[in-house]
Scaffold this motif. Structure first.
Motif, PDB file in Angstrom:
ATOM      1  N   LEU A 160       0.812  -1.215   0.000  1.00 20.04           N
ATOM      2  CA  LEU A 160       0.000   0.000   0.000  1.00 20.04           C
ATOM      3  C   LEU A 160       0.848   1.268   0.000  1.00 20.04           C
ATOM      4  O   LEU A 160       0.523   2.245  -0.673  1.00 20.04           O
ATOM      5  N   ASP A 161       1.954   1.263   0.750  1.00 18.67           N
ATOM      6  CA  ASP A 161       2.807   2.456   0.806  1.00 18.67           C
ATOM      7  C   ASP A 161       3.384   2.823  -0.558  1.00 18.67           C
ATOM      8  O   ASP A 161       3.622   3.997  -0.853  1.00 18.67           O
ATOM      9  N   ALA A 162       3.605   1.795  -1.376  1.00 17.41           N
ATOM     10  CA  ALA A 162       4.150   2.046  -2.717  1.00 17.41           C
ATOM     11  C   ALA A 162       3.145   2.751  -3.620  1.00 17.41           C
ATOM     12  O   ALA A 162       3.504   3.298  -4.665  1.00 17.41           O
ATOM     13  N   GLU A 163       1.860   2.719  -3.221  1.00 17.53           N
ATOM     14  CA  GLU A 163       0.802   3.356  -4.012  1.00 17.53           C
ATOM     15  C   GLU A 163       0.631   4.839  -3.670  1.00 17.53           C
ATOM     16  O   GLU A 163      -0.209   5.508  -4.262  1.00 17.53           O
ATOM     17  N   LYS A 164       1.409   5.334  -2.717  1.00 14.98           N
ATOM     18  CA  LYS A 164       1.304   6.750  -2.357  1.00 14.98           C
ATOM     19  C   LYS A 164       1.919   7.623  -3.443  1.00 14.98           C
ATOM     20  O   LYS A 164       2.818   7.203  -4.174  1.00 14.98           O
ATOM     21  N   LEU A 165       1.455   8.857  -3.524  1.00 17.50           N
ATOM     22  CA  LEU A 165       1.855   9.765  -4.601  1.00 17.50           C
ATOM     23  C   LEU A 165       2.808  10.848  -4.113  1.00 17.50           C
ATOM     24  O   LEU A 165       2.641  11.389  -3.015  1.00 17.50           O
ATOM     25  N   GLY A 166       3.780  11.174  -4.970  1.00 14.29           N
ATOM     26  CA  GLY A 166       4.605  12.353  -4.757  1.00 14.29           C
ATOM     27  C   GLY A 166       3.879  13.575  -5.299  1.00 14.29           C
ATOM     28  O   GLY A 166       2.808  13.468  -5.900  1.00 14.29           O
ATOM     29  N   LYS A 167       4.490  14.757  -5.133  1.00 11.41           N
ATOM     30  CA  LYS A 167       3.805  15.996  -5.524  1.00 11.41           C
ATOM     31  C   LYS A 167       3.498  16.064  -7.021  1.00 11.41           C
ATOM     32  O   LYS A 167       2.408  16.497  -7.406  1.00 11.41           O
ATOM     33  N   TRP A 168       4.431  15.626  -7.849  1.00 12.99           N
ATOM     34  CA  TRP A 168       4.237  15.818  -9.286  1.00 12.99           C
ATOM     35  C   TRP A 168       3.182  14.879  -9.857  1.00 12.99           C
ATOM     36  O   TRP A 168       2.382  15.280 -10.706  1.00 12.99           O
ATOM     37  N   ASN A 174      -3.586   9.835   0.132  1.00 15.88           N
ATOM     38  CA  ASN A 174      -2.928   9.309  -1.074  1.00 15.88           C
ATOM     39  C   ASN A 174      -1.499   9.816  -1.247  1.00 15.88           C
ATOM     40  O   ASN A 174      -0.782   9.360  -2.136  1.00 15.88           O
ATOM     41  N   PHE A 175      -1.082  10.782  -0.412  1.00 13.90           N
ATOM     42  CA  PHE A 175       0.246  11.388  -0.569  1.00 13.90           C
ATOM     43  C   PHE A 175       1.308  10.630   0.220  1.00 13.90           C
ATOM     44  O   PHE A 175       1.028  10.024   1.260  1.00 13.90           O
ATOM     45  N   LYS A 176       2.536  10.699  -0.291  1.00  8.83           N
ATOM     46  CA  LYS A 176       3.678  10.173   0.455  1.00  8.83           C
ATOM     47  C   LYS A 176       3.950  11.070   1.664  1.00  8.83           C
ATOM     48  O   LYS A 176       3.566  12.231   1.690  1.00  8.83           O
ATOM     49  N   GLN A 177       4.629  10.513   2.654  1.00 13.69           N
ATOM     50  CA  GLN A 177       4.965  11.281   3.852  1.00 13.69           C
ATOM     51  C   GLN A 177       6.082  12.288   3.557  1.00 13.69           C
ATOM     52  O   GLN A 177       6.976  11.999   2.764  1.00 13.69           O
ATOM     53  N   PRO A 178       6.069  13.486   4.146  1.00 15.62           N
ATOM     54  CA  PRO A 178       5.011  14.021   5.017  1.00 15.62           C
ATOM     55  C   PRO A 178       3.790  14.427   4.182  1.00 15.62           C
ATOM     56  O   PRO A 178       3.890  15.356   3.349  1.00 15.62           O
ATOM     57  N   ALA A 179       2.676  13.735   4.385  1.00 11.88           N
ATOM     58  CA  ALA A 179       1.514  13.855   3.517  1.00 11.88           C
ATOM     59  C   ALA A 179       0.956  15.270   3.463  1.00 11.88           C
ATOM     60  O   ALA A 179       0.683  15.806   2.380  1.00 11.88           O
ATOM     61  N   GLU A 180       0.813  15.898   4.646  1.00 11.13           N
ATOM     62  CA  GLU A 180       0.186  17.220   4.654  1.00 11.13           C
ATOM     63  C   GLU A 180       1.077  18.274   3.984  1.00 11.13           C
ATOM     64  O   GLU A 180       0.585  19.174   3.289  1.00 11.13           O
ATOM     65  N   LYS A 181       2.377  18.145   4.149  1.00 12.11           N
ATOM     66  CA  LYS A 181       3.299  19.096   3.515  1.00 12.11           C
ATOM     67  C   LYS A 181       3.274  18.936   1.998  1.00 12.11           C
ATOM     68  O   LYS A 181       3.232  19.923   1.246  1.00 12.11           O
ATOM     69  N   ASN A 182       3.279  17.689   1.525  1.00 18.58           N
ATOM     70  CA  ASN A 182       3.217  17.436   0.084  1.00 18.58           C
ATOM     71  C   ASN A 182       1.881  17.879  -0.492  1.00 18.58           C
ATOM     72  O   ASN A 182       1.810  18.418  -1.608  1.00 18.58           O
ATOM     73  N   ALA A 183       0.794  17.669   0.259  1.00 16.29           N
ATOM     74  CA  ALA A 183      -0.528  18.080  -0.209  1.00 16.29           C
ATOM     75  C   ALA A 183      -0.620  19.600  -0.311  1.00 16.29           C
ATOM     76  O   ALA A 183      -1.145  20.141  -1.292  1.00 16.29           O
TER      77      ALA A 183
END
Length: 605
Positions: free
Chosen positions: A19-27, A239-248
């Motif tokens: 599941l962690d591999a399914e997280k998204l980066g900013k781009w 859905n964002f990679k950690q740190p999720a809130e910063k990336n969002a």
């Protein structure tokens, strides 16, 4: 065969640990979650011009100040939702904010509005994408519905394959759209400044007595449809990679900048080129043709515009399943929306979204322009509730610097509330349905919640006091003759209880006599009870017999109905049989205090 087809379309099943591999980066997240907002560049300006055109060509200059006002609202929303992201990093956006600060009913209004809005997003986006294609290729006008449905199916398959894989594929056309619109704005601006335009633009600042404030507010509210999708990032933080809130938060700011520049750029070009609304050519199509002619660059811009309009629906595919998961977790939606599929996405939410939006496309025959006001109201209601909820949060919690945060959300709430009221009053003929539909949706949520609560209360036990009660078991086996299927069922029944009864329901005396003689000769060690059915019904006599058995043994025994059933080797062979066992099971399954079980016997031929 179906399994192989599913593997080809969807891909291999993924482990929960992936599941962690399914997280998204900013781009990648920017591509997936901003497609709805960025796509509004293709129709936001057009919606303003459509309203202003009613006052004549000279009134089109008002599109510039109206677009600047829309841009100001965008800035307010971006900063407001950035605060929401850091305050509620688990996602859920307006639904979670309203639930935490305003109560149940406002949260259901926010959640219901967003869910409906996401369905409308897919329907409107697929239809708008089809319009862009048919603008370039008018011969395809008659196939609008088919094209829109094909794109919905494509997006469904892509999202069922997983967030990361869909992001990798869909990011390409989205960034291509951004690059193409940037080239169009720069090239169009250079051509305009160089005096290469032949068409006359409306005179800027002309005072027109027949242009009313009502018309301007209506045009402004239409332009605000360009802001739909801004809230998607705050809904999809998980859905964002950690740190999720910063990336969002970074993704949200980047999206706001790109959207603002493109929206105001297209509006200025439309004004400078004197573009008028045309039912057969979109505003971007006219600007691109005026800038590049009908050359290859024109068709590239039309192609990527069509793609971004289709892919705008992908924002809904990211946000709808997550929001429905959160509401299902709170027992306001069916629990099936909490289930992850083979590729770790919430598959039921994706499929439900596709089906509902496809029905809208078919129902409106691909012409969903009349849905845009409803679509915009559906998102501005959650905007307002979210801002109000954040205001209450800052007053209640009072974190460091809360006064400035409160000011931002207060401005946001007053602005979005004003826009909502403008939408309702200026487009009441198109938005009145929301006053009927939204209460029905909220009522449905409450009924679902009540159902789950009632079930939980009824099924809950006191582990200290409630213990299993030991009872016997009386087994009834409906039989139609003496076969291996019946023998298999009796053999199984005798391992469970000594109280086994076979029940034969005959339609005439001769059939009953033959059955009794044959049973006596076979002597399986089980008593046969025979009932004559005067009306050739199986269900009526069976029900009466079960009632009698239940009356006699309910206090001491469980009552089990074992239904013999043979399973054919090939599915099509089922059609050749009368399916009596299925009908008995369907009839008895709701019978209180009776256990209904099928004992299968698999045929080899």
């Amino acid at each position: 065969m179906l399994g192989k087809m599913k593997r080809i379309l969807i891909g291999r099943p993924m482990k929960s640990t992936e599941l962690d591999a399914e997280k998204l980066g900013k781009w990648k997240a920017l591509a997936i979650l901003s497609s709805d907002a960025l796509s509004s560049v293709a129709y936001g300006t057009e919606q303003i011009l459509l309203v202003l055109a009613a006052a004549g060509f000279a009134a089109l200059w008002y599109s510039v100040p109206i677009s600047i006002a829309v841009l100001g609202l965008l800035v307010i929303l971006i900063f407001s939702y950035r605060q929401t992201i850091f305050a509620y990093p688990t996602g859920g956006g307006a639904y979670i904010v309203a639930k935490d600060n305003l109560g149940t009913t406002p949260s259901l209004i926010a959640g219901g509005s967003l869910l409906v809005d996401y369905i409308l997003t897919v329907a409107v986006s697929s239809s708008a994408g089809t319009d862009a294609i048919t603008s370039a290729f008018p011969v395809l006008h008659d196939y609008s519905v088919v094209i829109a449905l094909i794109m919905i199916i494509f997006l469904t398959i892509m999202n069922l394959r997983g967030v990361t894989e869909s992001a990798s594929v869909l990011a390409i056309p989205i960034y291509l759209f951004i690059f193409s619109i940037a080239i169009l704005i720069i090239s169009g601006g250079i051509k305009f400044l160089a005096g290469g335009m032949e068409a006359a633009a409306p005179e800027f600042g002309t005072s027109l007595s027949h242009v009313s404030m009502f018309l301007l507010l209506k045009a402004f509210s239409s332009g605000c449809s360009a802001l739909t999708g801004v809230e998607a990032v705050s809904n999809a933080i998980p859905n964002f990679k950690q740190p999720a809130e910063k990336n969002a938060a970074g993704t949200l700011m980047l999206m706001g900048c790109i959207l603002g520049v493109m929206f105001i750029g297209i509006t200025l070009l439309a004004f400078g080129y004197g573009v008028k609304p045309d039912p057969h050519a979109t505003v971007i199509s006219q600007i691109a043709e005026a800038t590049f002619g009908r050359g290859w660059m024109y068709f590239i811009i039309q192609g990527v515009t069509a793609l971004i309009l289709f892919l705008a629906a992908n924002t809904a595919y990211s946000a709808f399943p997550l929001l429905s998961f959160m509401m299902a977790k709170d027992k306001y939606m069916p629990h099936m929306f909490m289930v992850r599929g083979d590729r770790l996405g919430f598959s039921n939410g994706i499929i439900f979204l596709s089906v509902m939006s496809a029905l809208l496309v078919v129902g409106f025959k691909g012409n969903t322009e009349s849905l845009i006001p409803l679509y915009a109201v559906g998102v501005f209601i959650p905007f307002t509730l979210s801002q109000l909820g954040m205001m209450i949060r800052w007053i209640r919690v009072k974190p460091s610097g809360w006064q400035m945060k409160l000011l931002v959300n207060t401005i946001g709430m007053l602005t979005t509330l004003s826009i909502t009221l403008i939408f309702i009053f200026t487009k009441f003929t198109q938005t009145w349905v929301i006053f009927i539909f939204l209460p029905l949706v909220v009522y449905a949520f409450m009924r679902i919640h009540r159902h789950y609560c009632n079930i939980a209360d009824e099924l809950r036990i006191d582990i200290k006091l409630d213990k299993p009660a030991k009872k016997g078991n009386t087994i009834v086996i409906p039989v139609a003759g003496i076969t291996r299927v019946v023998m298999n069922t009796i053999s199984y029944a005798q391992t469970m209880s000594d109280h086994v009864v076979a029940l034969y329901i005959g339609f005439d005396d001769e059939a009953i006599r033959k059955m009794e003689l044959k049973w006596e000769e076979w002597n399986p060690g089980v008593r046969l009870v025979v009932i004559k059915s005067r009306y050739r019904s199986i269900m009526g006599p069976l029900k009466k017999f079960i009632d009698t058995v239940e009356w006699k043994t309910a206090e001491t025994d469980h009552i089990t109905i074992l239904i013999p059933q043979f399973i054919t080797k090939h599915w099509w062979q089922n059609v050749l049989h009368n399916q009596t066992s299925f009908m008995i099971r369907a009839y008895l399954i709701n019978y209180k205090d009776v256990i209904v079980t099928t004992v299968p016997y698999h045929l080899n031929r």
